[in-house]
Scaffold this motif. Structure first.
Motif, short mmCIF file in Angstrom:
data_model
loop_
_atom_site.label_atom_id
_atom_site.label_comp_id
_atom_site.label_asym_id
_atom_site.label_seq_id
_atom_site.Cartn_x
_atom_site.Cartn_y
_atom_site.Cartn_z
N HIS A 1 -95.90 46.84 -7.32
CA HIS A 1 -95.86 45.51 -7.93
C HIS A 1 -95.67 44.48 -6.82
O HIS A 1 -94.83 44.67 -5.94
N VAL A 2 -96.45 43.40 -6.88
CA VAL A 2 -96.43 42.40 -5.82
C VAL A 2 -96.32 41.01 -6.42
O VAL A 2 -96.94 40.73 -7.46
N ALA B 1 -91.84 27.49 -8.77
CA ALA B 1 -92.78 27.84 -7.71
C ALA B 1 -94.09 28.27 -8.33
O ALA B 1 -94.17 28.58 -9.53
N SER B 2 -95.13 28.29 -7.51
CA SER B 2 -96.40 28.88 -7.92
C SER B 2 -96.42 30.31 -7.42
O SER B 2 -95.76 30.65 -6.42
N SER B 3 -97.17 31.16 -8.10
CA SER B 3 -97.16 32.57 -7.70
C SER B 3 -98.48 33.25 -8.01
O SER B 3 -99.21 32.86 -8.93
N LEU B 4 -98.77 34.26 -7.22
CA LEU B 4 -99.84 35.22 -7.51
C LEU B 4 -99.15 36.57 -7.61
O LEU B 4 -98.53 37.04 -6.65
N SER B 5 -99.25 37.18 -8.78
CA SER B 5 -98.49 38.40 -9.03
C SER B 5 -99.36 39.43 -9.73
O SER B 5 -100.32 39.10 -10.41
N GLY B 6 -98.97 40.70 -9.58
CA GLY B 6 -99.68 41.75 -10.29
C GLY B 6 -99.34 43.12 -9.79
O GLY B 6 -98.32 43.33 -9.12
N VAL C 1 -92.45 45.74 -4.64
CA VAL C 1 -91.56 46.72 -5.26
C VAL C 1 -92.41 47.88 -5.76
O VAL C 1 -93.48 47.69 -6.32
N GLY C 2 -91.91 49.11 -5.54
CA GLY C 2 -92.62 50.26 -6.09
C GLY C 2 -92.69 51.44 -5.15
O GLY C 2 -91.81 51.65 -4.31
N TRP D 1 -86.67 44.28 -10.81
CA TRP D 1 -86.35 44.06 -9.40
C TRP D 1 -87.28 43.04 -8.77
O TRP D 1 -86.87 42.25 -7.91
N LEU D 2 -88.53 43.01 -9.21
CA LEU D 2 -89.47 42.05 -8.62
C LEU D 2 -89.18 40.63 -9.08
O LEU D 2 -89.02 39.72 -8.26
N TYR D 3 -89.10 40.44 -10.39
CA TYR D 3 -89.04 39.08 -10.93
C TYR D 3 -87.63 38.52 -11.09
O TYR D 3 -87.44 37.30 -11.01
#
Length: 951
Positions: A565-566, A622-627, A726-727, A895-897
């Protein structure tokens, strides 16, 4: 592989399926008998498919079947389901609504749980009513579930005891039936909407001749008014039979113990009456071309569809059938690709379009192309849909399109195999239940890959074209126009005449293939030294700061095998919004634009076959790119991240599509209670601050493409960048790859994220909103001011206070008064506005009873303040929360978010995980009472009342 993963049901059919669950079909040939001379059946008995070998299946002497699977994700928890293969389709004429009413009554008194005790008991052992414990009624099935906090023998006995009581131990007391009747009518009122009424009208027309539109689960008012013990018992005894039940247990359990418990709790059950004949489903009463038109301005939009519907007979699940379905899925995907390209190239008259085909519960075949548009563009939309359909039917699909679809399916199969050990027990149980209710064979991810991979290699464009033409060669075709399109005169003739004209129009083949190069941005080949490596041993995470200012947070976990997860965060998100609504519009425009160099369809072609899934979001701070992505796809995922961050797209066709969708959405919200909450209540509770709630359409429509493009360019200057990973990964590899693709940029320290000004809560004020509608109902909202997010102990305790108040409201307003179906209480605490937050109670109620309900809620609050809590009430609030927390902290998403993302700006996030369990466990009665006294003060409250009906 489930078809639902790949396609979206047509709008006309989707609402029926989503709202009313699923139609099933009569059982296929069976074999095997128990000692009670009861037929025992499994779908695999007549199939060349074998079920997942990890399943333990069995049948008791009374005919009840069970499926058990050991699964350790999440640890300790067990998903326990009771499937009753009977629903509203099994009701007689004078029982309409009884199946659903009966489902409610299971929670209102049974052999082992007297009325009013079951939910309290669930909470006392750490289960949450509604989340961990719930049920639903469909046309041909009723499903109950309990999610147990542990898989030991005691907990299994508790769970199975509850399900066995549902199966044959319901008391069905008339006093409880009378009490629950108000809840049933409240639910009926809640679900009543313009969309629901449109679905009912459509199904009455489209499925005429079948039992489908004659047995809506909510039932008839005259039946519900008269329902009593005798009527419910007649349905209960007729259809709640062991031979029509399946128990499903999936989770962290011992299979042999689970078998013993099932035998002990369910083995003694017996049917209450002789078997009843399965009802006749009927056949669709339609041939040739027909038109359906329904004008309802409350829908706010117009849906246009071209559909074909036909009768089918149930088929045994076989390898041949699976291949047939796979070919059909490929066709569905390709039409979806073409609709996406149409948006990019033509600025179509519709805002959203979908295509799908398949079989509804093995009795009704369908193909459907549908779109949502405004009230004046139905002709252009119908013409556009017809051209898409005819182009595919006449000229077919290309091998390159088929290859893209095959790659997409192959990628999903691969991902499912590599992440199989991390699948959630509840998700597995639900899939098993879904297959059981349609007599399908449940396959493991390995079995699916082994089955479908050779098929994919063999499938050609000719196969897909033949399948598509078979669907659309059926004689029955239905053109539908529903919503806010008002036609004068004979509307059906006007639609029919126009469509027949379009049928004669010439359709050309416009297929083209775009050459795609990816990745197209250069990697960085210079030095990117790590200037700081900081470890957090208590969290088992590491933060790296590179010489160019890039911050990388890493936490390796074992929660999901082979998955990463990023989240890449930058800027100040909505905090730097230049105009009201800018972030809302820009968010969607960016997601629909691909990159500056590649269109979304080209980018999707690149991604086909990979596991990479990233999306952009402009958040509060904030702005984010996640997935997510598979570990083996990490470098490809970072290449995509690089392209989206360094070469972002902001295309004018995407802007036009977004504005078109927003215009339709606002038209719908103007006459909608949810719209009133978003556009009036939420701003009201924040002193009409423009940062809260949904901006008005007048503000949104003023945002030009130039405005959006200029703002997006400022957002993507990328002054700062914090990437959290994370992962399941190799930390050295992660740092190396991120350095390779982002080492050439320079980043500054994270900005300050927050506002200095706080909204003003409307103490003592009342907001009244009237929504013009044919539907009479009301919503009341009562709010009490609290504080912001950043005192984490306070935030946790406010959440418990909200939970306690919701439980009090449930017991009084729902269970005693029957005045509201699903009352909700939440605690909102702002992360960006200092000292701003509130506890909010929301209840949907009968029109005319708003003041009575508000007074009752405030009385409950006064009683909480004056009489206080009992230790038992506190424990019942804490235990489900603790169960949820213990599960949540073992997920990568948490944990990521909640911890890593933005932890440079908010270092306290790295402390919270170390205290969360002990802090919640240690909440004392006295301190929580003080929170109730401090924050639940009726003199400080604000009220909003929304009424819907004719003005």
């Amino acid at each position: 592989m489930k078809k639902s993963v790949h396609v979206v049901l047509p709008l006309a059919l989707m609402g029926i399926i989503v709202l009313l669950f699923f139609l099933l079909y009569p059982p296929i040939a069976k074999s095997g008998r128990g000692n009670d001379n009861v037929v025992v059946s499994w779908p695999s008995y007549n199939s060349d498919l074998q079920p997942d070998p990890s399943l333990t299946r069995g049948a008791l002497d009374n005919g009840l079947r069970y499926v058990i699977k050991q699964n350790s994700e999440p640890e300790q928890r067990v998903a326990a389901y009771l499937v009753v293969l009977a629903g509203s389709m099994h009701e007689s004429e004078n029982q309409q609504g009884v199946a659903h009413f009966l489902e409610h009554m299971m929670f209102n008194g049974s052999t082992h749980y007297p009325p009013g005790t079951l939910i309290d008991y669930f909470q006392s052992i750490g289960m949450d009513f509604g989340g961990d414990t719930n049920a639903y009624t469909g046309f041909d099935q009723t499903v109950y579930h309990v999610i147990l906090p542990s898989g030991d023998e005691k907990e299994l006995e508790i769970g199975c005891n509850v399900l066995a009581d549902f199966a044959r131990g319901a008391l069905l007391l008339d006093s409880e039936i009378d009490r629950e009747r108000g809840v049933i009518f409240s639910e009926k009122r809640d679900r009543d909407s313009a969309e629901y009424r449109n679905y009912v009208s459509y199904s009455d027309f489209a499925f005429k001749g079948t039992r489908y539109p004659l047995r809506w689960p909510i039932g008839k008012e005259e039946v519900l008014n008269k329902a009593d013990h005798k009527l419910m018992k007649s349905f209960y005894d007729s259809w709640y039979r062991p031979d029509k039940m399946v128990v499903v247990l999936v989770g962290d359990l011992d299979i042999s113990i689970a078998q013993q418990v099932i035998e002990e709790k369910f083995g003694h059950l017996r049917a209450g009456s002789v078997p009843q004949l399965e009802p006749d489903f009927g056949k669709i009463d339609r041939r040739g071309l027909d038109v359906f038109y329904n004008y309802d301005p409350e829908l706010g939009t117009t849906n246009v569809s071209i559909e074909t519907i036909w009768d089918v007979l149930p088929e045994v699940p076989t390898k041949a059938l699976k291949k047939k379905e796979l070919i059909q899925i490929i066709g569905d995907l390709i039409v979806g690709y073409r609709l996406e390209k149409k948006r990019e190239n033509e600025s179509p008259p519709f805002a959203i379009a979908h295509y799908s085909s398949g079989i509804i519960e093995k009795r009704i075949g369908y193909g459907s192309l549908s779109a949502t548009t405004d009230g004046s563009s139905w002709k252009e939309t119908l013409a556009s849909l017809h051209s898409v359909l005819e182009r595919a039917r006449l000229y077919g699909f290309t091998e390159s399109e088929v290859k893209r679809a095959k790659n997409e399916i192959s990628g999903e199969l691969k991902e499912n195999v590599q992440t199989k050990s991390s699948r959630h027990s509840r998700s597995i149980a639900e899939s098993i239940v879904d297959d059981l209710t349609v007599d399908d064979v449940y396959l493991s991810p390995d079995q699916e890959q082994k089955l479908y991979a050779p098929m994919l290699a063999e499938i050609t464009a000719d196969n897909v074209n033949a399948s598509f033409r078979t669907i659309w060669n059926h004689s029955g075709r239905l053109v539908a126009v529903t919503g806010n399109t008002r036609l004068s005169g004979n509307a059906k003739d006007e639609i029919l005449t126009f469509y027949k004209k379009e049928e004669k129009a010439t359709v050309t083949n416009g297929t083209s293939v775009q050459d795609i190069i990816f990745p197209y941005l250069k990697a960085y080949d210079g030095p990117t030294a790590v200037v700081e490596r900081r470890q957090f041993p208590e969290l088992q995470m590491t933060r790296y700061t590179l010489a160019n200012g890039l911050v990388i947070n890493c936490k390796k976990t074992s929660f999901e095998d082979n998955k990463v997860h990023v989240s890449a965060n930058f800027g100040r998100g909505e905090l730097e919004e230049s105009k009201a609504g800018m972030a809302l519009v820009a968010d969607d425009v960016i997601n629909l634009s691909g990159t500056s160099s590649l269109s979304p369809s080209a980018l999707d072609t690149v991604l086909a076959g990979s596991s990479v899934d990233l999306s952009f979001h402009i958040g509060e701070q904030a702005s984010s790119l996640s997935g997510t992505m598979l570990s083996g796809d990490f470098e490809f995922g970072v290449q995509l991240l690089q392209a989206l961050l360094l070469d972002p797209g902001c295309k004018e066709y995407a802007y036009k599509a977004v504005m078109q969708r927003f215009e339709l959405m606002y038209t719908k919200l103007q006459g909608d209670m949810d719209g009133a909450i978003l556009m009036q209540v939420q701003p009201f509770l924040a002193g009409n601050s423009r940062y809260y709630g949904l901006p008005g359409w007048d503000e949104i429509r003023q945002l030009s493409f130039g405005d959006v493009k200029s703002w997006v360019e400022r957002v993507f200057t990328l002054k700062d960048l914090e990437i959290s990973v994370v992962g399941d990964f190799d930390e050295t590899v992660v740092i190396s790859i991120l350095s390779k693709y982002f080492g050439g940029q320079h980043f500054e320290a994270a900005p300050v994220r927050g506002r200095n000004d706080a909204p003003t809560f409307p103490v003592g004020q009342i907001l009244k909103v009237a929504v013009s509608s044919e539907i009479e109902k009301s919503t009341v909202l009562i709010a009490w001011p609290t504080d912001d997010f950043w005192d984490i102990g306070r935030t946790r305790r406010l959440s418990i206070v909200a939970s306690i108040l919701e439980d009090q409201i449930r017991k009084t307003i729902r269970e005693k008064m029957g005045a509201s179906y699903s009352p909700k209480v939440l605690s909102y605490v702002s992360r960006v506005s200092p000292h701003f937050g509130y506890i909010l109670a929301e209840l949907n109620v009968e029109k005319g009873k708003e003041t009575e309900i508000i007074d009752e809620v405030k009385k409950l609050v006064r009683d909480l303040r004056t009489k206080g809590l009992t230790q038992e009430e506190l424990e019942r609030a804490k235990k489900p929360l603790l169960t949820s927390v213990l599960e949540n902290v073992k997920t990568n998403e948490y944990w990521l978010y909640s911890v890593l993302s933005l932890s440079v700006s908010y270092p306290e996030q790295l402390i919270w995980p170390t205290s969360i369990v002990d802090d919640i466990s240690g909440v004392q009665l006295q301190e929580l009472t003080s929170y109730i006294t401090q924050y639940l003060d009726n003199t400080e409250s604000a009220v909003a009342i929304i009424t819907s009906g004719k003005s």
